[in-house]
Design a protein around this motif. Sequence first.
Motif, PDB file in Angstrom:
ATOM      1  N   ALA A   1      18.927 -91.046 -68.166  1.00 17.03           N
ATOM      2  CA  ALA A   1      20.207 -91.676 -68.871  1.00 17.03           C
ATOM      3  C   ALA A   1      21.289 -90.938 -68.203  1.00 17.03           C
ATOM      4  CB  ALA A   1      20.161 -91.792 -70.150  1.00 17.03           C
ATOM      5  N   LYS A   2      21.332 -89.758 -67.732  1.00 23.69           N
ATOM      6  CA  LYS A   2      22.374 -88.938 -67.191  1.00 23.69           C
ATOM      7  C   LYS A   2      22.236 -88.662 -65.762  1.00 23.69           C
ATOM      8  CE  LYS A   2      23.617 -87.589 -72.049  1.00 23.69           C
ATOM      9  NZ  LYS A   2      23.989 -86.502 -72.815  1.00 23.69           N
ATOM     10  N   ILE A   3      21.289 -87.858 -65.716  1.00 22.71           N
ATOM     11  CA  ILE A   3      21.255 -87.096 -64.161  1.00 22.71           C
ATOM     12  C   ILE A   3      21.189 -88.311 -63.084  1.00 22.71           C
ATOM     13  CG2 ILE A   3      19.805 -85.725 -62.875  1.00 22.71           C
ATOM     14  CD1 ILE A   3      19.302 -84.329 -65.221  1.00 22.71           C
ATOM     15  N   GLU A   4      19.866 -89.007 -63.339  1.00 18.62           N
ATOM     16  CA  GLU A   4      19.759 -90.240 -62.098  1.00 18.62           C
ATOM     17  C   GLU A   4      21.201 -91.138 -62.063  1.00 18.62           C
ATOM     18  OE1 GLU A   4      16.154 -91.917 -63.257  1.00 18.62           O
ATOM     19  OE2 GLU A   4      14.854 -90.169 -62.839  1.00 18.62           O
ATOM     20  N   PRO A   5      21.726 -91.671 -63.061  1.00 19.01           N
ATOM     21  CA  PRO A   5      22.874 -92.359 -62.822  1.00 19.01           C
ATOM     22  C   PRO A   5      23.837 -91.546 -62.098  1.00 19.01           C
ATOM     23  CG  PRO A   5      22.025 -92.807 -65.001  1.00 19.01           C
ATOM     24  CD  PRO A   5      21.334 -91.534 -64.607  1.00 19.01           C
ATOM     25  N   ILE A   6      24.105 -90.423 -62.419  1.00 16.92           N
ATOM     26  CA  ILE A   6      25.163 -89.460 -61.793  1.00 16.92           C
ATOM     27  C   ILE A   6      24.828 -89.345 -60.510  1.00 16.92           C
ATOM     28  CG2 ILE A   6      26.095 -87.267 -61.754  1.00 16.92           C
ATOM     29  CD1 ILE A   6      26.277 -87.476 -64.643  1.00 16.92           C
ATOM     30  N   GLN A   7      23.553 -89.119 -60.016  1.00 15.24           N
ATOM     31  CA  GLN A   7      22.896 -89.075 -58.725  1.00 15.24           C
ATOM     32  C   GLN A   7      23.183 -90.022 -57.904  1.00 15.24           C
ATOM     33  OE1 GLN A   7      19.272 -86.704 -58.694  1.00 15.24           O
ATOM     34  NE2 GLN A   7      20.400 -84.877 -58.938  1.00 15.24           N
ATOM     35  N   ARG A   8      23.029 -91.259 -58.426  1.00 16.32           N
ATOM     36  CA  ARG A   8      23.113 -92.567 -57.632  1.00 16.32           C
ATOM     37  C   ARG A   8      24.671 -92.590 -57.211  1.00 16.32           C
ATOM     38  NH1 ARG A   8      19.200 -94.496 -61.285  1.00 16.32           N
ATOM     39  NH2 ARG A   8      20.553 -95.362 -62.670  1.00 16.32           N
ATOM     40  N   ALA A   9      25.547 -92.337 -58.404  1.00 19.22           N
ATOM     41  CA  ALA A   9      26.959 -92.509 -57.953  1.00 19.22           C
ATOM     42  C   ALA A   9      27.322 -91.505 -56.844  1.00 19.22           C
ATOM     43  CB  ALA A   9      27.890 -92.347 -59.280  1.00 19.22           C
ATOM     44  N   GLN A  10      26.698 -90.166 -57.116  1.00 24.14           N
ATOM     45  CA  GLN A  10      27.247 -89.313 -56.059  1.00 24.14           C
ATOM     46  C   GLN A  10      26.741 -89.863 -54.824  1.00 24.14           C
ATOM     47  OE1 GLN A  10      24.976 -86.189 -57.746  1.00 24.14           O
ATOM     48  NE2 GLN A  10      26.762 -84.996 -58.233  1.00 24.14           N
ATOM     49  N   LEU A  11      25.616 -90.359 -54.543  1.00 19.03           N
ATOM     50  CA  LEU A  11      25.198 -90.633 -53.378  1.00 19.03           C
ATOM     51  C   LEU A  11      26.022 -91.827 -52.834  1.00 19.03           C
ATOM     52  CD1 LEU A  11      21.258 -90.499 -53.865  1.00 19.03           C
ATOM     53  CD2 LEU A  11      22.619 -89.176 -52.000  1.00 19.03           C
TER      54      LEU A  11
ATOM     55  N   GLY B   1      45.484 -88.199 -60.514  1.00 23.03           N
ATOM     56  CA  GLY B   1      45.036 -88.978 -59.478  1.00 23.03           C
ATOM     57  C   GLY B   1      43.605 -88.494 -59.166  1.00 23.03           C
ATOM     58  N   ILE B   2      42.877 -88.227 -59.916  1.00 24.37           N
ATOM     59  CA  ILE B   2      41.324 -88.098 -59.790  1.00 24.37           C
ATOM     60  C   ILE B   2      40.628 -89.138 -60.132  1.00 24.37           C
ATOM     61  CG2 ILE B   2      39.455 -86.600 -60.312  1.00 24.37           C
ATOM     62  CD1 ILE B   2      41.420 -84.135 -60.801  1.00 24.37           C
ATOM     63  N   PRO B   3      39.968 -89.648 -59.198  1.00 20.85           N
ATOM     64  CA  PRO B   3      38.948 -90.980 -59.527  1.00 20.85           C
ATOM     65  C   PRO B   3      37.986 -90.490 -60.436  1.00 20.85           C
ATOM     66  CG  PRO B   3      39.191 -90.764 -57.352  1.00 20.85           C
ATOM     67  CD  PRO B   3      39.709 -89.386 -57.908  1.00 20.85           C
ATOM     68  N   PHE B   4      37.986 -91.413 -61.856  1.00 19.51           N
ATOM     69  CA  PHE B   4      37.091 -91.314 -62.720  1.00 19.51           C
ATOM     70  C   PHE B   4      36.080 -92.555 -62.819  1.00 19.51           C
ATOM     71  CE2 PHE B   4      35.439 -91.678 -67.252  1.00 19.51           C
ATOM     72  CZ  PHE B   4      35.491 -90.436 -67.698  1.00 19.51           C
ATOM     73  N   HIS B   5      34.663 -92.389 -62.852  1.00 16.85           N
ATOM     74  CA  HIS B   5      33.577 -93.208 -62.895  1.00 16.85           C
ATOM     75  C   HIS B   5      32.893 -93.011 -64.106  1.00 16.85           C
ATOM     76  CE1 HIS B   5      34.744 -93.521 -58.521  1.00 16.85           C
ATOM     77  NE2 HIS B   5      34.882 -92.065 -58.532  1.00 16.85           N
ATOM     78  N   ARG B   6      32.478 -94.411 -64.860  1.00 15.23           N
ATOM     79  CA  ARG B   6      31.621 -94.269 -65.853  1.00 15.23           C
ATOM     80  C   ARG B   6      30.400 -94.916 -65.184  1.00 15.23           C
ATOM     81  NH1 ARG B   6      34.315 -94.925 -71.548  1.00 15.23           N
ATOM     82  NH2 ARG B   6      36.455 -94.356 -71.161  1.00 15.23           N
ATOM     83  N   VAL B   7      29.122 -94.319 -65.268  1.00 14.07           N
ATOM     84  CA  VAL B   7      27.736 -94.876 -64.876  1.00 14.07           C
ATOM     85  C   VAL B   7      26.950 -95.027 -66.019  1.00 14.07           C
ATOM     86  CG1 VAL B   7      28.274 -93.983 -62.424  1.00 14.07           C
ATOM     87  CG2 VAL B   7      27.051 -92.622 -64.158  1.00 14.07           C
ATOM     88  N   SER B   8      26.007 -95.698 -65.863  1.00 15.20           N
ATOM     89  CA  SER B   8      25.159 -96.002 -67.067  1.00 15.20           C
ATOM     90  C   SER B   8      23.794 -96.303 -66.724  1.00 15.20           C
ATOM     91  CB  SER B   8      25.949 -97.159 -67.887  1.00 15.20           C
ATOM     92  OG  SER B   8      25.147 -97.336 -69.050  1.00 15.20           O
ATOM     93  N   ALA B   9      23.015 -96.134 -67.562  1.00 12.33           N
ATOM     94  CA  ALA B   9      21.510 -96.556 -67.458  1.00 12.33           C
ATOM     95  C   ALA B   9      21.391 -97.277 -68.865  1.00 12.33           C
ATOM     96  CB  ALA B   9      20.410 -95.580 -67.162  1.00 12.33           C
ATOM     97  N   ALA B  10      22.162 -97.343 -69.735  1.00 14.69           N
ATOM     98  CA  ALA B  10      22.104 -97.688 -70.971  1.00 14.69           C
ATOM     99  C   ALA B  10      21.519 -99.036 -71.337  1.00 14.69           C
ATOM    100  CB  ALA B  10      23.834 -97.422 -71.684  1.00 14.69           C
ATOM    101  N   MET B  11      21.724 -99.982 -70.638  1.00 11.82           N
ATOM    102  CA  MET B  11      21.498-101.362 -70.825  1.00 11.82           C
ATOM    103  C   MET B  11      19.838-101.292 -70.942  1.00 11.82           C
ATOM    104  SD  MET B  11      22.001-104.392 -71.455  1.00 11.82           S
ATOM    105  CE  MET B  11      23.618-104.641 -70.671  1.00 11.82           C
TER     106      MET B  11
END
Length: 153
Positions: free
Chosen positions: A98-108, A44-54
């Motif tokens: 590719a990693k830190i910024e997409p994760i921080q955008r998701a956190q915000l 029951g833990i929400p899992f999010h995939r975020v990406s700057a890969a495109m």
Amino acid sequence: MMLMLAIRGEIERPDHVIFADTGFEPRAVYAQVDWAERQCAKAGIPFHRVSAAMNMREEFEAFERGDKQHWDSRPPFFVIDNRRGGRSAMQRQCTRRAKIEPIQRAQLHLMGHKTARGAGDGEAVIQIGISTDEARRAAPSHDRWIERDYPLI
């Protein structure tokens, strides 16, 4: 390992798990991430995939075509790898974008903020899986709104 410790209650359980998909990970990494996503669903833990890969994939394809007009001047830089043969991305140059910024955008977004300006001091606590053998890498966050937690140390 950290996820299973959290699910078993041995370390603090996260409110969310966020994976930054670069689009260039080996198959084994995606198999592990798929497994982690299933474990989160069961717990029951929400899992999010975020990406700057495109953007990164487009840059790599432009490099492959030799289309210098469409290369981004910021990392990742793509090089010809004579040891392995072929072209590849230079290591660790794209971590922030590719990693830190997409994760921080998701956190915000998950906290209800559009930018870091709206976030309060230490509002986001992130768990980082650095263990005792690499404890020298553990450091406070450079962002006032993020508090880093190292539950394996």
